[in-house]
Design a protein around this motif. Structure first.
Motif, PDB file in Angstrom:
ATOM      1  N   GLU A 125       0.830  -1.209   0.000  1.00 47.23           N
ATOM      2  CA  GLU A 125       0.000   0.000   0.000  1.00 47.23           C
ATOM      3  C   GLU A 125       0.870   1.267   0.000  1.00 47.23           C
ATOM      4  O   GLU A 125       0.589   2.224  -0.739  1.00 47.23           O
ATOM      5  CB  GLU A 125      -0.916  -0.015   1.222  1.00 47.23           C
ATOM      6  N   VAL A 126       1.917   1.262   0.827  1.00 50.41           N
ATOM      7  CA  VAL A 126       2.795   2.444   0.892  1.00 50.41           C
ATOM      8  C   VAL A 126       3.518   2.647  -0.434  1.00 50.41           C
ATOM      9  O   VAL A 126       3.701   3.794  -0.887  1.00 50.41           O
ATOM     10  CB  VAL A 126       3.798   2.284   2.055  1.00 50.41           C
ATOM     11  N   THR A 127       3.913   1.556  -1.079  1.00 49.08           N
ATOM     12  CA  THR A 127       4.590   1.661  -2.377  1.00 49.08           C
ATOM     13  C   THR A 127       3.669   2.294  -3.414  1.00 49.08           C
ATOM     14  O   THR A 127       4.077   3.183  -4.187  1.00 49.08           O
ATOM     15  CB  THR A 127       5.045   0.276  -2.837  1.00 49.08           C
ATOM     16  N   ALA A 128       2.416   1.858  -3.451  1.00 54.76           N
ATOM     17  CA  ALA A 128       1.475   2.443  -4.407  1.00 54.76           C
ATOM     18  C   ALA A 128       1.237   3.915  -4.096  1.00 54.76           C
ATOM     19  O   ALA A 128       1.206   4.769  -5.021  1.00 54.76           O
ATOM     20  CB  ALA A 128       0.158   1.667  -4.358  1.00 54.76           C
ATOM     21  N   GLU A 129       1.076   4.273  -2.826  1.00 56.98           N
ATOM     22  CA  GLU A 129       0.869   5.677  -2.469  1.00 56.98           C
ATOM     23  C   GLU A 129       2.097   6.512  -2.783  1.00 56.98           C
ATOM     24  O   GLU A 129       1.966   7.654  -3.271  1.00 56.98           O
ATOM     25  CB  GLU A 129       0.524   5.773  -0.983  1.00 56.98           C
ATOM     26  N   LEU A 130       3.299   5.987  -2.537  1.00 62.00           N
ATOM     27  CA  LEU A 130       4.523   6.730  -2.849  1.00 62.00           C
ATOM     28  C   LEU A 130       4.670   6.950  -4.350  1.00 62.00           C
ATOM     29  O   LEU A 130       5.061   8.049  -4.802  1.00 62.00           O
ATOM     30  CB  LEU A 130       5.729   5.961  -2.297  1.00 62.00           C
ATOM     31  N   SER A 131       4.333   5.950  -5.146  1.00 64.50           N
ATOM     32  CA  SER A 131       4.396   6.107  -6.606  1.00 64.50           C
ATOM     33  C   SER A 131       3.413   7.173  -7.079  1.00 64.50           C
ATOM     34  O   SER A 131       3.724   7.991  -7.956  1.00 64.50           O
ATOM     35  CB  SER A 131       4.099   4.768  -7.280  1.00 64.50           C
ATOM     36  N   ALA A 132       2.214   7.188  -6.487  1.00 64.66           N
ATOM     37  CA  ALA A 132       1.226   8.196  -6.889  1.00 64.66           C
ATOM     38  C   ALA A 132       1.708   9.601  -6.540  1.00 64.66           C
ATOM     39  O   ALA A 132       1.552  10.542  -7.340  1.00 64.66           O
ATOM     40  CB  ALA A 132      -0.108   7.898  -6.212  1.00 64.66           C
ATOM     41  N   ILE A 133       2.316   9.760  -5.350  1.00 67.43           N
ATOM     42  CA  ILE A 133       2.807  11.083  -4.941  1.00 67.43           C
ATOM     43  C   ILE A 133       3.946  11.524  -5.856  1.00 67.43           C
ATOM     44  O   ILE A 133       3.994  12.694  -6.288  1.00 67.43           O
ATOM     45  CB  ILE A 133       3.255  11.047  -3.475  1.00 67.43           C
ATOM     46  N   GLU A 134       4.851  10.654  -6.202  1.00 66.34           N
ATOM     47  CA  GLU A 134       5.962  11.012  -7.093  1.00 66.34           C
ATOM     48  C   GLU A 134       5.452  11.383  -8.488  1.00 66.34           C
ATOM     49  O   GLU A 134       5.990  12.293  -9.134  1.00 66.34           O
ATOM     50  CB  GLU A 134       6.935   9.845  -7.156  1.00 66.34           C
ATOM     51  N   LYS A 135       4.422  10.671  -8.929  1.00 62.98           N
ATOM     52  CA  LYS A 135       3.843  11.018 -10.235  1.00 62.98           C
ATOM     53  C   LYS A 135       3.190  12.400 -10.196  1.00 62.98           C
ATOM     54  O   LYS A 135       3.305  13.192 -11.142  1.00 62.98           O
ATOM     55  CB  LYS A 135       2.831   9.950 -10.629  1.00 62.98           C
ATOM     56  N   ASN A 136       2.526  12.731  -9.081  1.00 63.17           N
ATOM     57  CA  ASN A 136       1.931  14.059  -8.939  1.00 63.17           C
ATOM     58  C   ASN A 136       3.006  15.149  -8.947  1.00 63.17           C
ATOM     59  O   ASN A 136       2.816  16.224  -9.526  1.00 63.17           O
ATOM     60  CB  ASN A 136       1.127  14.121  -7.638  1.00 63.17           C
TER      61      ASN A 136
END
Length: 781
Positions: free
Chosen positions: A278-289
């Motif tokens: 879950e943290v990996t998916a959230e971190l990827s989304a934040i980096e993409k933003n």
């Protein structure tokens, strides 16, 4: 005499009370044969018990348990703490309860198939075999509640067998499955060969029963409160089986401890992995933003962009200032040109504009030239007109150039101001963009730190799982004692001997405790103060002892002593009439009266025995005499001598029987004729003995007490009740009977006691015959 007797009794009483142990030992010595028989019998029973009881052995083991409260460390705590993990807490008390838990015991039963037992029946007894069984039955899917059954094994071939019970039989092949009432099973052969002399059987028991026996035989306890060592003990008839049970118990306990830790570690790993995804998916989304935000706002480095915008803004501001200065110069020049039409124009202010400078130089040259010409000519001179016309033209050109230059500068200033304002707007937008970017960075940093933390913990948990150890360490492996704990041979023999010695004592004590009848002379002495004049031993024959003068038996000697005591009493006081009574029938009054009469008659005295027991007369029937007697005399006019009868012995005495049974015995005794009769008898006889009925039942004895000089109360051992002694003491205290003395009848002598000090009964010799003849002659004379 009575006083001396009382002193002797008191002395005897004090001796009895001061030495109870001696009395107990004396009583034990009297019954020594019973003690020997009981002792040998119990030893024989103990030998049989030891011979046929299956011995039980003690199997023990010890574990070192991790106990955080006592500082017990197995070395893994430091490792887990170094990885940032906290070790699982444990204590000795908790682990002891776990070792005794039902779940752990059930696992041991299933692993070792303890619900299946194997027995070999020989010529004498049946023995359980465990590791040496030639057969092994394994239930493939055993249920907890099994139907108990006993199967007899018979080999029907090389590879086939038959399992039989009382109701049914099952035939199968070794290593092949067989359907039994307990479920699918497989019977296999072991390396041990079956004996032809033994019969083998397999017993399937209920697991609950095995579990209860297992729990009762198992003992788990801490050695002491200061140490974390736990002792595990179990008792079993087979040492090998007990060792196997404890080994499997320790293995299952250690495996359960490891499984608990691994289960915790696996749960932790699953939780960490799930949250890490879950943290990996959230971190990827934040980096993409962040990427999209930078691309959308053209941000590479917000600080550098800010510095560049400030620089450009400064540059444009400077250029706008320069243009404004030039505009002011142009406006000043325009004003100067208007106000000073004849002066030269300062061309140095327009160095950057070459065309305007040339035009201004040319204008200034013409102005100088005109001034030079005016110095020689007047303004109206025709040569001045071309110069004036040229000056006007140049001035118009200058003004046109100034206007064009001024418009150009204004446009330039407006453009520069516009650019400056745009840069200012961009600079003003930088804090907001920076704030948004910092927010994105903050989210990225939080998620990234959480991602790194979870990744680190997953690695640490994986390392700790790979290094999991149990909460216990084996100190002593299970080992059975060579000497059985049950039965304890020394203890069984010792207890049997003690019981063999204590059993007769207990029986005697219980008999004495529940006995409500008089059993010894001491009981009489302790209960009442009435003197005991004589003791008469137990006699089966009613009259055979005394009626022969040559008798040397104990009873004969006791009556001689009784007679001597009466003679001694007669010296001090009158004892012509003797009343004999008792508390109830059957205590031996008539026996005492008859033998006392015979004994007195043997001494040469004239004796009369009167039977006053009018209700239950016995003398006539016992001595084969005529029944007419006392009552017949009262109702007749005959002389009393007509009713007197001779006893029939060689030393005879007279007997007056009771006669016919009257309807009112008590009233008859009150007749005046009775007193006259007794008064007449006193003149005729030396001793008159009254055989009266029991004083405790009727009043006849008390009515006759007025005629008696002395009274004898007969007490029979093991027949007279102890409560009757209170009545005797009351009679003695109230003086209802004159000069009351007690006669203890029916006593049983000690086994080695000889009343006559070695005198035994012998046939009469010549001397005894002479003495007898002399007594007869003296009596006749």
């Amino acid at each position: 005499m009575s006083g001396s007797n009382l002193e002797i009794v008191a002395t005897h009483k004090g001796r009895r009370e001061s030495l109870p142990v001696v009395a107990i030992l004396q009583e034990a010595w009297q019954n020594r044969l019973w003690f020997i028989f009981s002792f040998l019998s119990l030893l024989f029973i103990a030998h049989l018990i030891l011979r046929y009881t299956t011995p039980q052995y003690l199997i023990s083991a010890s574990l070192l348990i991790r106990d955080d409260s006592r500082g017990t460390d197995f070395g893994d705590a430091a490792l887990l703490e170094g990885l940032g993990l906290s070790p699982i807490k444990s204590s000795v008390d908790n682990e002891v309860e776990i070792l005794k838990s039902r779940a752990l015991l059930e696992e041991v039963i299933d692993d070792l198939q303890l619900h299946v037992q194997y027995f070999a029946t020989g010529h004498l007894k049946t023995t359980e075999i465990y590791d040496k069984s030639p057969f092994r039955l394994r239930l493939l899917q055993p249920e907890y509640s099994l139907t108990p059954a006993t199967y007899q094994i018979e080999l029907s071939g090389i590879n086939s067998y038959t399992l039989s019970t009382q109701n049914q039989s099952f035939t199968g092949t070794f290593k092949d499955s067989l359907l039994l009432p307990q479920g699918l099973a497989i019977l296999t052969r072991t390396r041990f060969e079956p004996s032809h002399d033994d019969k083998y059987s397999i017993v399937v028991r209920d697991k609950d029963e095995i579990l209860k026996n297992f729990a009762n035989a198992l003992s788990v306890s801490a050695s002491n409160r200061m140490a974390s060592i736990v002792n595990i003990n179990i008792t079993d008839i087979l040492p090998v089986k007990g060792e196997a049970i404890l080994k499997q118990l320790i293995i299952n306990y250690s495996q359960a401890s490891v499984n608990d830790k691994n289960r915790i570690a696996d749960s932790t790993l699953a939780y960490i992995t799930e949250n890490l995804n879950e943290v990996t998916a959230e971190l990827s989304a934040i980096e993409k933003n962040i990427e999209q935000y930078r691309s959308r706002n053209h941000l590479t480095d917000i600080a550098e962009n800010g510095r560049l915008l400030l620089h450009n803004s400064d540059q444009y501001a400077k250029e706008a200032n320069q243009q404004s200065i030039r505009l002011e110069i142009i406006e000043s020049l325009e004003k100067y040109l208007t106000e000073n039409p004849e002066h030269a124009v300062p061309s140095s202010l327009f160095q950057q504009e070459n065309s305007f400078t040339d035009l201004a130089k040319k204008y200034n040259e013409i102005q100088l030239l005109r001034k030079k010409i005016l110095a020689t000519v007047s303004e109206s001179h025709p040569s001045m007109r071309p110069l004036d016309s040229q000056i006007v033209t140049l001035k118009a050109d200058l003004r046109a150039g100034i206007i064009a230059q001024k418009n150009e500068l204004k446009v330039s200033i407006i453009a520069l101001n516009r650019f400056t304002e745009r840069f200012h707007r961009q600079i003003n937008q930088i804090p907001g963009k920076e704030r948004m970017l910092v927010n994105y960075w903050r989210q990225q940093q939080v998620k990234q730190e959480l991602y790194v933390y979870l990744l680190k913990k997953r690695v640490e948990t994986a390392i700790s799982r790979s290094s999991t150890i149990a909460n216990a360490r084996v100190i002593d492996l299970p080992k059975a004692d060579k000497i059985p704990v049950r039965p304890n041979k020394q203890l069984v023999l010792m207890m049997s001997g003690l019981i063999g010695l204590a059993l007769p004592i207990a029986i005697q004590h219980l008999r004495a405790l529940f006995n409500n009848k008089i059993s010894s002379k001491a009981e009489i002495v302790n209960s009442c103060n009435v003197p005991i004049l004589a003791e008469i031993s137990h006699q089966n024959d009613f009259i055979a002892e005394i009626f022969h003068s040559n008798k040397r038996s104990i009873v004969a000697e006791q009556f001689r002593i009784f007679r001597t005591n009466i003679l001694f009493i007669a010296v001090a006081q009158k004892c012509q009439t003797i009343l004999i009574t008792s508390g109830m029938g059957g205590e031996g009054k008539s026996f005492i009266a008859l033998n006392l009469s015979a004994s007195l008659a043997l001494s040469g005295k004239k004796v009369l025995l009167i039977e006053f027991d009018l209700r239950k007369p016995t003398l006539a029937g016992t001595l084969n005499l005529k029944k007419s007697g006392f009552t017949d005399y009262l109702i007749s006019n005959q002389n009393i001598e007509d009713f007197l009868q001779v006893s029939g012995s060689d030393y005879s005495f007279h007997i007056l029987t009771s006669g016919q049974e009257p309807p009112n015995p008590a009233e008859i005794l009150c007749f005046a004729k009775v007193a006259e009769m007794i008064h007449a008898f006193k003149k005729m006889y030396d001793y008159i003995i009254f055989d009266t009925p029991p004083i405790g039942l009727v009043t006849d004895s008390q009515l006759l007490s007025s005629y008696a000089d002395i009274s004898f109360y007969v007490i029979r051992q093991q027949f007279t009740f102890k409560d009757q002694l209170e009545d005797v003491a009351e009679i003695f205290k109230e003086n209802r009977l004159p000069k009351l003395h007690l006669i203890l009848n029916g006593t049983r002598q000690l086994p080695d006691y000889r009343y006559s000090y070695g005198y035994i009964e012998k046939p009469p010799n010549a001397l005894m015959k002479q003495i007898r003849k002399l007594k007869l002659n003296s009596k006749t004379s």
